[in-house]
Design an enzyme around this catalytic site. Structure first.
Site, mmCIF file in Angstrom:
data_model
loop_
_atom_site.group_PDB
_atom_site.id
_atom_site.type_symbol
_atom_site.label_atom_id
_atom_site.label_comp_id
_atom_site.label_asym_id
_atom_site.label_seq_id
_atom_site.Cartn_x
_atom_site.Cartn_y
_atom_site.Cartn_z
ATOM 1 N N CYS A 115 79.759 61.116 -16.120
ATOM 2 C CA CYS A 115 79.987 60.697 -14.954
ATOM 3 C C CYS A 115 79.878 59.605 -14.354
ATOM 4 O O CYS A 115 81.059 59.775 -13.576
ATOM 5 C CB CYS A 115 79.668 61.918 -14.382
ATOM 6 N N HIS A 255 81.692 60.303 -6.274
ATOM 7 C CA HIS A 255 81.393 61.152 -7.668
ATOM 8 C C HIS A 255 81.216 62.558 -6.896
ATOM 9 O O HIS A 255 80.313 62.924 -6.001
ATOM 10 C CB HIS A 255 80.233 61.110 -9.068
ATOM 11 N N ASN A 285 84.350 69.289 -10.542
ATOM 12 C CA ASN A 285 83.540 67.829 -10.848
ATOM 13 C C ASN A 285 84.451 67.745 -12.045
ATOM 14 O O ASN A 285 84.158 68.304 -13.409
ATOM 15 C CB ASN A 285 81.826 68.275 -11.866
HETATM 16 O O1 UT7 Z 1 77.982 65.122 -11.979
HETATM 17 C C1 UT7 Z 1 76.244 65.006 -12.691
HETATM 18 C C2 UT7 Z 1 75.933 66.679 -13.712
HETATM 19 N N1 UT7 Z 1 75.737 67.591 -12.267
HETATM 20 C C3 UT7 Z 1 75.513 67.461 -11.126
HETATM 21 O O2 UT7 Z 1 75.629 66.368 -10.420
HETATM 22 C C4 UT7 Z 1 75.108 68.763 -10.796
HETATM 23 C C5 UT7 Z 1 73.813 69.293 -9.919
HETATM 24 N N2 UT7 Z 1 72.839 70.267 -9.865
HETATM 25 C C6 UT7 Z 1 73.947 70.824 -8.764
HETATM 26 O O3 UT7 Z 1 74.796 70.881 -8.167
HETATM 27 C C7 UT7 Z 1 73.509 72.328 -8.391
HETATM 28 O O4 UT7 Z 1 71.863 72.638 -8.903
HETATM 29 C C8 UT7 Z 1 73.735 73.765 -9.128
HETATM 30 C C9 UT7 Z 1 75.112 73.895 -8.418
HETATM 31 C C10 UT7 Z 1 73.969 73.471 -10.565
HETATM 32 C C11 UT7 Z 1 72.515 74.943 -8.239
HETATM 33 O O5 UT7 Z 1 72.683 74.987 -7.350
HETATM 34 P P1 UT7 Z 1 71.401 75.158 -6.400
HETATM 35 O O6 UT7 Z 1 71.291 75.463 -4.859
HETATM 36 O O7 UT7 Z 1 70.253 73.435 -7.302
HETATM 37 O O8 UT7 Z 1 70.439 76.279 -7.328
HETATM 38 P P2 UT7 Z 1 69.479 76.821 -7.765
HETATM 39 O O9 UT7 Z 1 69.579 76.298 -9.272
HETATM 40 O O10 UT7 Z 1 68.341 76.288 -7.052
HETATM 41 O O11 UT7 Z 1 69.133 78.809 -8.123
HETATM 42 C C12 UT7 Z 1 69.109 79.111 -6.593
HETATM 43 C C13 UT7 Z 1 69.642 80.400 -6.886
HETATM 44 C C14 UT7 Z 1 68.818 80.870 -8.374
HETATM 45 O O12 UT7 Z 1 68.123 82.466 -7.944
HETATM 46 P P3 UT7 Z 1 66.960 82.602 -8.017
HETATM 47 O O13 UT7 Z 1 65.792 82.393 -8.854
HETATM 48 O O14 UT7 Z 1 66.403 82.225 -6.195
HETATM 49 O O15 UT7 Z 1 66.789 84.331 -7.758
HETATM 50 C C15 UT7 Z 1 69.948 80.519 -9.348
HETATM 51 O O16 UT7 Z 1 69.909 81.936 -10.362
HETATM 52 O O17 UT7 Z 1 71.180 80.269 -7.359
HETATM 53 C C16 UT7 Z 1 71.380 81.180 -8.467
HETATM 54 N N3 UT7 Z 1 72.291 80.890 -8.930
HETATM 55 C C17 UT7 Z 1 73.063 81.506 -8.965
HETATM 56 N N4 UT7 Z 1 73.824 82.326 -7.762
HETATM 57 C C18 UT7 Z 1 75.244 82.620 -7.823
HETATM 58 C C19 UT7 Z 1 72.297 80.142 -9.672
HETATM 59 N N5 UT7 Z 1 73.902 79.328 -10.382
HETATM 60 C C20 UT7 Z 1 74.091 81.095 -9.381
HETATM 61 C C21 UT7 Z 1 75.888 81.532 -9.391
HETATM 62 N N6 UT7 Z 1 76.443 82.327 -8.416
HETATM 63 N N7 UT7 Z 1 76.883 80.349 -10.054
#
Ligand code: UT7
Length: 331
Positions: A115, A255, A285
């Site tokens: 990225c 980004h 992204n």
């Molecule tokens: O470009 C460089 C590369 N990438 C990035 O910069 C991405 C950086 N990270 C992120 O953008 C975020 O961490 C994500 C979008 C990947 C995830 O968001 P988050 O708020 O950090 O979610 P999390 O991983 O902490 O998960 C929170 C909850 C979990 O459920 P439980 O365990 O609390 O019950 C996940 O299973 O949200 C759940 N979850 C979802 N729910 C509905 C994760 N993905 C999804 C989804 N829909 N798509």
């Protein structure tokens, strides 16, 4: 003193719109979660019936640049293509794109910084130009992330989209263009964000396919935290080194990975959000392409001499910031 200045921008995003509603039919997710936690409403996907490969998007982006700017492809001396999803491991997508757009006097190569690809490529192009040896370099930054996205993994599939941008860099003796940059990397923890399949450690095999190694995987929370810290620090360090105040900055172009990352960077770097270019809601992204696609969308609001900070973070880890004075007024 010679500076490298962006004198034209082009971009292209494919036609197909993958909405949150459609994604909700593929994985256990919903529009409300994606909008709130990531800030994306839809992303563009390159479908085979439209075209194939990142060079398809690159040719369209260069045609867009050519349609709006003075540009003679025969004058381009180098084409640098930042991508994680080249058409093929070889030949390079840069060479393919150059041949299809008439940049036949250029030497061409691909480079990968995920990225952060666009700001890495600008750094390289800047070095070529300030050396005095080259006067016109085309930087292309594009990705077809849909080719390496696992549409069974709800942690990654809502984030990624396809797109491509390009920037023409030229030599100038005016006090405009790329002024300074801080570009970094840290490869100590590839396990946090990777795409392992098909390289020399895991050559493509039935096993690598079965193990889903041909898709991007990330530990989202760790990447999120590192992204915010690294982008804020690069911008702070760059301002300090150039004796610039935050008030002097006209635009920040981060980004586009997650709306909450963008907001956290704006908050911690203390710039008003209306000085921050944001289009993640429309395209998601697109990896190396997010920054040039923003510049392309905001081109009519950019004026000669505007102070612009670009900042990115990606797999590698790679990150950094570029300080430039915009090179031209809107036409
Ligand atoms: O470009 C460089 C590369 N990438 C990035 O910069 C991405 C950086 N990270 C992120 O953008 C975020 O961490 C994500 C979008 C990947 C995830 O968001 P988050 O708020 O950090 O979610 P999390 O991983 O902490 O998960 C929170 C909850 C979990 O459920 P439980 O365990 O609390 O019950 C996940 O299973 O949200 C759940 N979850 C979802 N729910 C509905 C994760 N993905 C999804 C989804 N829909 N798509």
């Amino acid at each position: 003193m010679i500076h490298a200045v962006i004198t034209a921008i082009g971009a292209y995003v494919p036609n197909y719109r993958l909405t949150n509603e459609e994604l909700s039919t593929l994985v256990e997710t919903n529009d409300e979660w994606i909008t709130k936690r990531i800030g994306i409403k839809e992303r563009r996907i390159l479908k085979p019936d439209e075209g194939k490969g990142v060079s398809y998007l690159a040719v369209k982006a260069i045609e867009d640049l050519k349609s709006r700017h003075d540009f003679n492809p025969l004058e381009i001396e180098a084409v640098i293509f930042a991508t994680t999803t080249p058409d093929y491991p070889l030949p390079s997508s840069a060479a393919i794109t150059a041949a299809r757009t008439g940049m036949t006097n250029a030497f061409c190569f691909d480079m990968e910084a995920a990225c952060s690809g666009f700001i890495y490529a600008l750094e390289i192009a800047n070095g070529f130009i300030v050396s005095g040896k080259y006067k016109k370099v085309m930087v292309v930054a594009g990705d077809v992330l849909s080719a390496v996205t696992d549409y069974q993994d709800r942690n990654t599939c809502p984030i990624f989209g396809d797109g491509c941008g390009c920037a023409l860099l030229e030599a100038t003796t005016e006090e405009i263009g790329i002024m300074d940059s801080i570009i970094r990397s840290d490869g100590a923890n590839p396990e946090y964000l990777h795409y392992y399949g098909g390289g020399s450690v895991h050559p493509a095999s039935y096993e690598t396919v079965d193990q889903r190694l041909h898709y991007i995987w990330q530990d989202g929370r760790i990447v999120f935290k590192r992204a915010v810290e690294s982008m804020v620090k690069s911008c702070e360090d760059l301002l300090k080194r150039n004796n610039l105040s935050k008030e002097a900055v006209d635009w920040v172009v981060p980004h586009q990975a997650n709306m909450r990352i963008i907001e956290a960077v704006a908050r911690q770097f203390e710039v008003p959000i209306d000085k921050v270019m944001i289009n993640i809601d429309k395209y998601g992204n697109t990896s190396a392409a997010t920054i040039p696609i923003c510049l392309w969308e905001w081109e009519s609001r950019l004026h000669k001499g505007d102070i612009v900070l670009l900042t990115a973070f990606g797999a590698g880890f790679t990150w950094g910031a570029t300080y430039l004075k915009w090179g031209y007024d809107p036409t």
